[in-house]
Design an enzyme around this catalytic site. Sequence first.
Site, short mmCIF file in Angstrom:
data_model
loop_
_atom_site.label_atom_id
_atom_site.label_comp_id
_atom_site.label_asym_id
_atom_site.label_seq_id
_atom_site.Cartn_x
_atom_site.Cartn_y
_atom_site.Cartn_z
N GLU A 143 0.80 -1.24 -0.05
CA GLU A 143 -0.07 -0.12 -0.17
C GLU A 143 1.04 1.33 0.13
O GLU A 143 1.64 1.40 0.67
CB GLU A 143 -0.81 -0.07 1.24
CG GLU A 143 -1.85 1.15 1.30
CD GLU A 143 -2.53 1.40 2.61
OE1 GLU A 143 -3.70 2.11 2.75
OE2 GLU A 143 -2.19 0.70 3.54
N ASP A 178 -4.59 3.28 -2.23
CA ASP A 178 -5.31 4.12 -1.30
C ASP A 178 -5.65 5.61 -1.91
O ASP A 178 -4.55 6.36 -2.06
CB ASP A 178 -4.64 4.17 -0.22
CG ASP A 178 -5.68 4.59 1.18
OD1 ASP A 178 -5.97 5.99 0.81
OD2 ASP A 178 -5.85 3.88 2.21
N GLN A 204 -8.85 1.78 -1.51
CA GLN A 204 -9.44 2.28 -0.28
C GLN A 204 -9.68 3.88 -0.59
O GLN A 204 -9.02 4.44 -1.48
CB GLN A 204 -8.64 2.23 0.90
CG GLN A 204 -8.42 0.65 1.39
CD GLN A 204 -7.58 0.74 2.51
OE1 GLN A 204 -6.52 1.14 2.60
NE2 GLN A 204 -7.62 -0.34 3.78
N GLU A 240 -12.29 3.29 4.39
CA GLU A 240 -11.20 3.74 5.49
C GLU A 240 -11.21 5.40 5.67
O GLU A 240 -10.12 5.90 5.30
CB GLU A 240 -9.96 3.21 4.93
CG GLU A 240 -8.88 3.12 6.21
CD GLU A 240 -7.36 2.64 6.00
OE1 GLU A 240 -6.83 2.05 6.49
OE2 GLU A 240 -6.99 2.98 4.64
#
Length: 260
Positions: A143, A178, A204, A240
């Site tokens: 990530e 993300d 996310q 998130e």
Amino acid sequence: MPRFAANLSMLWPELDVYDRFQAAADAGFKRVEILFVHVLDQQRIAKMVSDLGLELVLFDPSPGDWEAGERGLACIPSRKEEFRKTVRDALETAHLFGTRRLNALVGIKPPEVDDLLARQTVVDNLSEMAAPAQDAGIMLLVENINTTDMPGYFASTVERAAEIVKAVDRPNVRLQLDQYHVGMMGGDAREMMRRYRDLVEHVQIADVPGRHEPGTGQQPIPAFLDDLDALGYDGAVGLEYRPRGTTDDALAWLPRERRG
């Protein structure tokens, strides 16, 4: 539209973490994600996931000593064996939950370690653990995490995270993109998704600034979600973000019929 997963580390912060599984099911979600389960009652979680008909799509192996500021071990040459043990432990836990994705945090590069050695350490670690993960049917994810929230984090951009994934070159080592962290680094998550679509296994979202729900900041999240459809992304999208008010209010942008 993408399939959404409620992030139980951030949503329903007023509830005990175990009660958040029930809250997610009551809110209409079929999928959840969470950061760390190594400090929780894993048998209790497994039972709740089963009883509630939830899919725990993602969790993170132990990041080391979080309270002491550690944010993953994969890039630290002196911690190779410890990192690999956290992944082996997480593989066993993933089997218990039926989870198929682990977010292996890269960590903060020690100041005495140069970038080339840190990168090679991550690649070596993920290459070593890719085979047992593949045998277990599990993806290991890298990530991108911004350096405002995590100063010194080694995989701070999608470009660097993708470079690591490409260097490992294993079918079950993939990218966790993300969108919030891209925005915090001044990048364009839509462009990153188009560029690295073939590597992306999990996504996310959160708005920037504030890391709250979509519509509270400046990020083009509706367009980003439309892009996921157009690009044929069929994975989950983790919510998130920290609710600016109540979690019910923070989920109002997503109709209940689209949460399942």
